[in-house]
Design a protein around this motif. Sequence first.
Motif, short mmCIF file in Angstrom:
data_model
loop_
_atom_site.label_atom_id
_atom_site.label_comp_id
_atom_site.label_asym_id
_atom_site.label_seq_id
_atom_site.Cartn_x
_atom_site.Cartn_y
_atom_site.Cartn_z
N ARG A 73 0.84 -1.20 0.00
CA ARG A 73 0.00 0.00 0.00
C ARG A 73 0.88 1.25 0.00
O ARG A 73 0.61 2.21 -0.74
N TYR A 136 -7.68 -11.45 -4.28
CA TYR A 136 -8.44 -10.20 -4.28
C TYR A 136 -8.51 -9.61 -2.87
O TYR A 136 -8.56 -8.40 -2.70
N GLN A 137 -8.49 -10.48 -1.88
CA GLN A 137 -8.52 -10.00 -0.49
C GLN A 137 -7.28 -9.15 -0.19
O GLN A 137 -7.37 -8.06 0.36
N SER A 140 -7.29 -5.94 -2.16
CA SER A 140 -8.23 -4.95 -1.63
C SER A 140 -7.57 -4.12 -0.53
O SER A 140 -7.85 -2.93 -0.41
N GLN A 141 -6.68 -4.73 0.24
CA GLN A 141 -5.95 -3.99 1.26
C GLN A 141 -4.92 -3.05 0.63
O GLN A 141 -4.74 -1.92 1.07
N ASN A 144 -6.94 -0.42 -1.66
CA ASN A 144 -8.00 0.27 -0.94
C ASN A 144 -9.32 0.28 -1.71
O ASN A 144 -9.93 1.33 -1.93
N ALA A 145 -9.72 -0.90 -2.16
CA ALA A 145 -10.97 -1.08 -2.89
C ALA A 145 -11.56 -2.42 -2.47
O ALA A 145 -10.83 -3.32 -2.03
N SER A 146 -12.85 -2.58 -2.63
CA SER A 146 -13.49 -3.83 -2.23
C SER A 146 -13.08 -4.96 -3.18
O SER A 146 -12.73 -4.72 -4.34
N GLU A 147 -13.16 -6.18 -2.68
CA GLU A 147 -12.81 -7.35 -3.49
C GLU A 147 -13.70 -7.44 -4.72
O GLU A 147 -13.22 -7.73 -5.82
N SER A 148 -15.00 -7.21 -4.55
CA SER A 148 -15.92 -7.31 -5.69
C SER A 148 -15.61 -6.25 -6.75
O SER A 148 -15.68 -6.52 -7.95
N THR A 149 -15.25 -5.05 -6.31
CA THR A 149 -14.88 -4.00 -7.26
C THR A 149 -13.64 -4.41 -8.04
O THR A 149 -13.57 -4.24 -9.26
N ARG A 151 -12.52 -7.48 -8.59
CA ARG A 151 -12.86 -8.59 -9.49
C ARG A 151 -13.46 -8.06 -10.80
O ARG A 151 -13.08 -8.47 -11.89
#
Length: 178
Positions: A73, A136-137, A140-141, A144-149, A151
Motif C-alpha cells: 500500500r 483479491y482480499q 483490496s488492502q 484500498n478497494a473492495s474485493e468485488s470492485t 474482481r
Amino acid sequence: MLEQETLHAFVNGDERALEAIIDRYSKSLLRYCISILCDVEEAKDVLQETFIKAYEKRRHYQPGTSLNAWLYRIAYTTAISAVRRRRLRFRLWKASKDISPAQENYISEPLYSLLSSLSVADRALLYGRVLDERSYQELSQILNASESTLRKRFERLRSRLAKEARHRETYAKEEWVQ
C-alpha cells in the motif's frame, strides 16, 4: 512471513529488523513498482522511498495485519505520487526531446504503449493478479478497494487488453501485407 519478534523490533525502531524486512520484500516490491511505473530507475527510487516511509510510519502498523499488504500500500501510494511528478516532468521533457520514453526504459515500444494506456490503478491490479498472483482480499488492502470492485475491474481490464491485443495484431498484419 516474518517472525513476530522481528515485527515487534521493527515497530520499536530496530534497524536490524528493518534490514530483515528490506531483504524479505525488496525484490517483490521492486517488481511491483516497475510494473506500475514502467521505469526501472524510477521504480528503484520509489522502492527506497517506500522503505523510508515505512520506517517513519512504523508506529502506525497494526499488529495482526499483513505487513506485506501494508508495504504494498505504501509502495502503491508512493508510485502514484511519482507518476504525478513524472507527468509534469514528461511535458517539459517532451517539449525538449523527440525520444520515446520506452527507448530509455528497457520496455518494448508496443508493451510500453499498451501499459501506458492503462491507469496506474489498472497496472497495479494487473501486476498483482497476474505476476504476483495475489488474492483479491490482499489486493483490496493494497489498493484500498473492495474485493468485488477489483474482481469486476480485473474482468473488464482483461477483456479490454484482449481486444486491444487483437486490434494491434490485426493492424500489424495489415501493415506487413502492404
